[in-house]
Design a protein around this motif. Structure first.
Motif, PDB file in Angstrom:
ATOM      1  N   LEU A 155      -4.783  -1.593  -0.784  1.00  0.00           N
ATOM      2  CA  LEU A 155      -4.227  -0.858  -1.921  1.00  0.00           C
ATOM      3  C   LEU A 155      -4.400   0.622  -1.631  1.00  0.00           C
ATOM      4  CD1 LEU A 155      -3.066  -0.896  -4.842  1.00  0.00           C
ATOM      5  CD2 LEU A 155      -5.435  -0.805  -5.631  1.00  0.00           C
ATOM      6  N   GLY A 156      -3.361   1.412  -1.866  1.00  0.00           N
ATOM      7  CA  GLY A 156      -3.448   2.842  -1.613  1.00  0.00           C
ATOM      8  C   GLY A 156      -2.656   3.621  -2.636  1.00  0.00           C
ATOM      9  N   TYR A 157      -2.859   4.952  -2.634  1.00  0.00           N
ATOM     10  CA  TYR A 157      -2.139   5.814  -3.563  1.00  0.00           C
ATOM     11  C   TYR A 157      -1.819   7.141  -2.890  1.00  0.00           C
ATOM     12  CZ  TYR A 157      -0.802   8.644  -7.500  1.00  0.00           C
ATOM     13  OH  TYR A 157      -0.097   9.455  -8.326  1.00  0.00           O
ATOM     14  N   PHE A 206       1.955   3.983  -5.704  1.00  0.00           N
ATOM     15  CA  PHE A 206       1.013   3.020  -5.146  1.00  0.00           C
ATOM     16  C   PHE A 206       1.608   2.323  -3.934  1.00  0.00           C
ATOM     17  CE2 PHE A 206      -0.934   3.445  -9.296  1.00  0.00           C
ATOM     18  CZ  PHE A 206      -2.270   3.466  -8.946  1.00  0.00           C
ATOM     19  N   ASN A 207       0.732   1.966  -3.010  1.00  0.00           N
ATOM     20  CA  ASN A 207       1.083   1.214  -1.812  1.00  0.00           C
ATOM     21  C   ASN A 207       0.167  -0.002  -1.765  1.00  0.00           C
ATOM     22  OD1 ASN A 207       2.717   3.492  -0.893  1.00  0.00           O
ATOM     23  ND2 ASN A 207       0.759   4.491  -0.582  1.00  0.00           N
ATOM     24  N   TYR A 208       0.669  -1.115  -1.261  1.00  0.00           N
ATOM     25  CA  TYR A 208      -0.158  -2.318  -1.210  1.00  0.00           C
ATOM     26  C   TYR A 208       0.298  -3.211  -0.070  1.00  0.00           C
ATOM     27  CZ  TYR A 208       3.884  -3.558  -4.087  1.00  0.00           C
ATOM     28  OH  TYR A 208       5.153  -3.704  -4.564  1.00  0.00           O
ATOM     29  N   GLY A 209      -0.601  -4.090   0.338  1.00  0.00           N
ATOM     30  CA  GLY A 209      -0.258  -4.991   1.421  1.00  0.00           C
ATOM     31  C   GLY A 209      -1.325  -6.039   1.621  1.00  0.00           C
ATOM     32  N   ALA A 210      -1.030  -6.969   2.505  1.00  0.00           N
ATOM     33  CA  ALA A 210      -1.950  -8.043   2.849  1.00  0.00           C
ATOM     34  C   ALA A 210      -1.663  -8.469   4.280  1.00  0.00           C
ATOM     35  CB  ALA A 210      -1.780  -9.228   1.899  1.00  0.00           C
TER      36      ALA A 210
END
Length: 186
Positions: free
Chosen positions: A134-136, A141-145
């Protein structure tokens, strides 16, 4: 490369290649970059990093002397991180970053980012068995897996990018899926 395309230029591969070849420009330059990473305590793994790209600004001279030289401004980045273990099963990585610190023409909010990543197993990032990110940034916002099973790995992410020019904000959301098969180790 600079090229103007209309519908007929985009229609065939040879027309696209001709437009790209006609717009090609070649430059020479010698950028200087340096960086440093320092880790303090082994238990929580606090770290600080400093990177400077294009020290003193890099001037690129064109091969075609009728063109103007290009200058890449110096970019300084400062990063702070902490990576404590989570109950012996993984690591929580918390990161704050300030970038483009030497560029006074950029607004301050555009210079800061923060992110967090939870990785399970003893590896970091794309090498970990399982990770959640999770990022900002000022764009959103940014997200990933991700997962890495050794022979098969997959990463999925969605991030916001400000593609506006000058003070105009144009936020675009981009999504990426990477799937890899590692045959080198097997």
């Amino acid at each position: 490369t600079k090229a103007e395309w209309d519908a007929t230029t985009a229609a065939t591969e040879s027309a696209r290649q001709a437009a790209l070849d006609a717009g090609k420009m070649s430059y020479e330059g010698m950028p200087i970059h340096f960086g440093m990473l320092y880790r303090f305590n082994p238990s929580y793994k606090p770290s600080i990093s400093v990177v400077v790209n294009d020290v003193g600004s890099t001037r690129y001279s064109p091969a075609d002397k009728t063109q103007l030289p290009q200058v890449e401004k110096e970019r300084a980045t400062l990063g702070l991180g902490i990576s404590p273990m989570v109950r012996g099963v993984g690591t929580l990585h918390l990161i704050a970053e300030a970038t483009n610190l030497t560029q006074a023409d950029l607004p301050s909010p555009d210079k800061f980012r923060a992110s967090a990543e939870l990785t399970l197993g003893d590896r970091f990032g794309a090498d970990s068995g399982l990770s959640i990110r999770l990022g900002y940034t000022i764009a959103g916002f940014n997200y990933g897996a991700g997962m890495n099973l050794g022979i098969l790995a997959a990463q999925i992410a969605s991030y916001a990018e400000d593609i506006g020019a000058g003070s105009a904000r144009v936020i675009e959301r981009r999504s990426v899926l990477n799937i890899g098969i590692n045959i080198a180790d097997y």
